[in-house]
Design an enzyme around this catalytic site. Sequence first.
Site, PDB file in Angstrom:
ATOM      1  CE1 TYR A 141      -5.553   3.290   4.100  1.00 11.42           C
ATOM      2  CE2 TYR A 141      -5.233   5.265   5.431  1.00 11.42           C
ATOM      3  CZ  TYR A 141      -4.710   4.204   4.715  1.00 11.42           C
ATOM      4  OH  TYR A 141      -3.358   4.067   4.622  1.00 11.42           O
ATOM      5  CE  LYS A 192      -5.299  -9.680  -5.620  1.00  9.83           C
ATOM      6  NZ  LYS A 192      -4.077 -10.208  -6.261  1.00  9.83           N
ATOM      7  CG  ASP A 225      -0.846  -9.268  -7.589  1.00 13.77           C
ATOM      8  OD1 ASP A 225      -1.462  -8.568  -8.420  1.00 13.77           O
ATOM      9  OD2 ASP A 225      -0.973 -10.518  -7.542  1.00 13.77           O
ATOM     10  CG  ASP A 249      -0.596   3.889   3.004  1.00 17.95           C
ATOM     11  OD1 ASP A 249       0.051   4.945   3.142  1.00 17.95           O
ATOM     12  OD2 ASP A 249      -0.561   2.945   3.817  1.00 17.95           O
ATOM     13  CG  ASP A 253       5.418   4.602   1.995  1.00 17.29           C
ATOM     14  OD1 ASP A 253       4.897   5.732   1.839  1.00 17.29           O
ATOM     15  OD2 ASP A 253       5.816   4.176   3.093  1.00 17.29           O
TER      16      ASP A 253
HETATM   17  C1  IPM Z   1       0.216   8.470   4.398  1.00 16.61           C
HETATM   18  C2  IPM Z   1       0.358   7.914   5.787  1.00 16.61           C
HETATM   19  C3  IPM Z   1      -1.005   7.930   6.445  1.00 16.61           C
HETATM   20  C4  IPM Z   1      -1.922   7.037   5.632  1.00 16.61           C
HETATM   21  C5  IPM Z   1      -0.993   7.513   7.928  1.00 16.61           C
HETATM   22  C6  IPM Z   1      -0.034   8.361   8.735  1.00 16.61           C
HETATM   23  C7  IPM Z   1      -2.371   7.556   8.535  1.00 16.61           C
HETATM   24  O1  IPM Z   1       0.913   6.636   5.743  1.00 16.61           O
HETATM   25  O2  IPM Z   1      -0.162   9.637   4.279  1.00 16.61           O
HETATM   26  O3  IPM Z   1       0.516   7.761   3.458  1.00 16.61           O
HETATM   27  O4  IPM Z   1      -1.948   5.816   5.826  1.00 16.61           O
HETATM   28  O5  IPM Z   1      -2.646   7.569   4.781  1.00 16.61           O
HETATM   29 MG    MG Z   2       1.578   6.048   3.827  1.00 21.77          MG
END
Ligand code: IPM
Ligand code: MG
Length: 364
Positions: A141, A192, A225, A249, A253
Amino acid sequence: MTHNLLFLPGDGIGPEVMREARRVLEWLGAKRGLKLTITEMLIGGASIDMHGVPLTDAVIAAAQNADVVFLGAVGGPKWAGVAHDKRPEAGLLGIRKALDLFANLRPAVIFDALLDASSLKPDIVRGLDIMIVRELVGGVYFGQPRGIEILPDGQKRGYNTQTYSTHEIQRVARVAFELARARRKALCSVDKANVMESSIVWRETVTELHQAEYADVTLSHMYVDNCAMQLCRAPKQFDVILTDNLFGDILSDEASMLTGSIGMLPSASLGAEINGKRAALYEPIHGSAPDIAGKGIANPLAAILCVEMWLRTSRRDLAAADLLAKAVAQVLQNGARTADIATSGQKALTTQEVGDAVLKALEN
Ligand code: IPM
Ligand code: MG
């Protein structure tokens, strides 16, 4: 002691859900003697509209002076055309970096009342309680060099750099080991290392720290993975997962969806403890949800649970945190739900009605 709270509601549903979190804080102020002042400022697209940039120096200074920051969400199609370094998301990345919030805690907890909302079978997720610790201010990042260049033959070439040094890994790993120690004492470090040098350093560093300071915690390593696959196959094998910025990230999710309700989950981003004070930013895991913004139907519970997570993690006021957690559980049990988690045949409530229900449950 008065707590100085900085509110950054941001874009989309951010302001709508933060309004309900604010009402809960004000209730805690009035009924439980929690002394607080709340300042509100702009971030993301809202800041672009007003100031031309997604994060102003004034907001950074206010965040550095605040005891805690509560953020809603940033981004939306309205700002799709702005320059890459000025897009709303750059405001979020910028405040993380400015406060050096290196440890991102993302719980994936299933609420009994919402078992059916998960896309997985109830047996696989019942009782699920995972904590993902994501490194938040390093890795690909932020790594240099990065950019887009034009090659001699006219093609474009985009590049980013994944980098991790010993200190960056140690400090976030410590947070994860400490959390595991207070939970089920199992830490899975995800990398990884079969492909990437940065992951080799990651794995070695975590292993050494484990041997030196955290031998009482069970440490395992997993390739990312495989971890993605295990999270859907048998998620309850995990207690605390430690991973880097990009993998975290993605995995967070995935893990949030196991609970069936991304609108339910809070997160904490923490800095180092300096003179007894630790920078902290709390935000819902969900985004700005432009498709439902302005309709008053967004689920405010993730924002409200940010208050709960703050009370528990930063304030260590477990009594107040438990009270709020119980109120939210009761609201769900009573079927007071926004559309995203309402079951068929149930009347979906508005954002504000769910906020009302939480306040009423607190009163009781
Ligand atoms: C998160 C989001 C952010 C990230 C984006 C909005 C920049 O997806 O907080 O997970 O990738 O960190
Ligand atoms: Mg995110």
